[in-house]
Scaffold this active site. Structure first.
Site, PDB file in Angstrom:
ATOM      1  CG  ASP A  13      55.786  30.941  59.861  1.00 43.84           C
ATOM      2  OD1 ASP A  13      55.474  29.856  60.395  1.00 43.84           O
ATOM      3  OD2 ASP A  13      54.938  31.749  59.431  1.00 43.84           O
ATOM      4  CG  ASP A  15      51.055  27.717  56.546  1.00 47.35           C
ATOM      5  OD1 ASP A  15      50.801  27.287  55.412  1.00 47.35           O
ATOM      6  OD2 ASP A  15      51.111  26.990  57.556  1.00 47.35           O
ATOM      7  CG  ASP A 171      53.422  35.477  58.438  1.00 43.15           C
ATOM      8  OD1 ASP A 171      53.903  34.415  58.893  1.00 43.15           O
ATOM      9  OD2 ASP A 171      52.228  35.614  58.145  1.00 43.15           O
TER      10      ASP A 171
END
Length: 225
Positions: A13, A15, A171
Site C-alpha cells: 500500500d 499511504d 495498514d
C-alpha cells in the site's frame, strides 16, 4: 491463507505503509477549514483518517459541513493537495532500506493504492521510491478498488507473479480483505495509520509486523506468521 515460502513478489500500500502523507493531507484539510472560518484541526487525532481519502478526511474534519457544499470542499481539498503533496510528507523510517534489501534479493515489487493516479504517481516520484517498483495500480485505474481483489490481481498480472508466491503489505483492513480474496499472503504494517480502538489482529491477516526491519526478517524466513 499462509504460504510457507519466501515471496517472489511483494505488493505495498502507499499511504500509511511506504509514505507518511498525513502532514500534507491534513494541511489540505486545514486549508478547507480556514475557508469556513475554522482553526486548524488536531493532526494527531486525525492521522488515522488519512487512509479513508478525501471523503473520510472531510467527514472527520468538517462533520457539520452541509452536503450541498461537500463536493466543492472536496475539490478545494484535492486542488490544494495537488500543489502541496510533498511539502511535509516523508518516507516511514526503514522503508528505503527495506526496499534496497528486497531488490538485492531479486524480489519484484509493486504498489497497490486507492489513491487516484493523479496523486499516486507524483507522490511516488517525489518520494524517490518509484524506481523500486515494477507496477503502480491506482484506485482509478481499476473498476473496483480495494477491498475488492481486482487491483491486487492486476498488480500480480503486471509483475508476472503468482498469487501464491506474493505478499501484500498494508495498514488498512481493506488491504487484508483484498489480499485474502486475491489469494496472496497478507501482512499488516503496524507502523501505519491503524484506527484507534481497532484490533488489526482480528482482520484475518497472515501476519502483523511493527517495523520495516521486522518485515524483512519475516520475508527472509519465508514465514509470514
Amino acid at each position: 491463507m499462509s504460504h510457507a515460502q519466501r515471496p517472489a513478489a511483494i505488493l505495498f500500500d502507499l499511504d500509511g505503509t511506504l509514505v507518511d502523507s498525513a502532514p500534507d493531507l491534513l494541511a489540505a484539510l486545514d486549508h478547507v477549514r480556514a475557508g469556513h472560518g475554522l482553526p486548524a484541526c488536531d493532526h494527531q487525532a486525525l492521522r488515522e483518517q488519512v487512509s479513508r481519502g478525501a471523503a473520510g478526511l472531510l467527514e472527520a474534519g468538517l462533520p457539520a459541513l452541509d452536503s450541498s457544499v461537500l463536493e466543492a470542499a472536496r475539490r478545494q481539498l484535492l486542488d490544494y493537495y495537488a500543489d502541496h503533496y510533498w511539502q511535509h510528507s516523508h518516507l516511514f523510517e526503514g522503508v528505503e532500506a527495506l526496499l534496497d534489501e528486497l531488490r538485492q534479493r531479486g524480489i519484484v515489487l509493486g504498489v497497490v493504492t486507492n489513491k487516484i493516479a493523479r496523486f499516486a504517481e507524483p507522490v511516488l516520484q517525489a518520494s524517490g521510491l518509484a524506481e523500486y517498483f515494477g507496477c503502480l495500480i491506482a484506485g482509478d485505474q481499476v473498476s473496483r478498488p480495494k477491498p475488492d481483489p481486482e487491483p491486487v490481481l492486476a498488480a500480480c498480472k503486471q509483475l508476472g507473479a503468482l498469487s501464491e508466491s506474493t505478499w501484500f503489505v498494508g495498514d488498512d483492513e481493506r488491504d487484508v480483505i483484498a489480499g485474502r480474496a486475491a489469494g496472496v499472503t497478507t501482512v499488516v504494517a503496524g507502523w501505519g495509520y491503524l484506527p484507534s480502538g481497532a484490533d488489526p489482529l482480528q482482520w484475518g491477516a497472515d501476519a502483523w509486523t511493527d517495523s520495516p526491519q521486522a518485515l524483512l526478517a519475516r520475508i527472509d524466513s519465508g514465514e509470514p506468521g
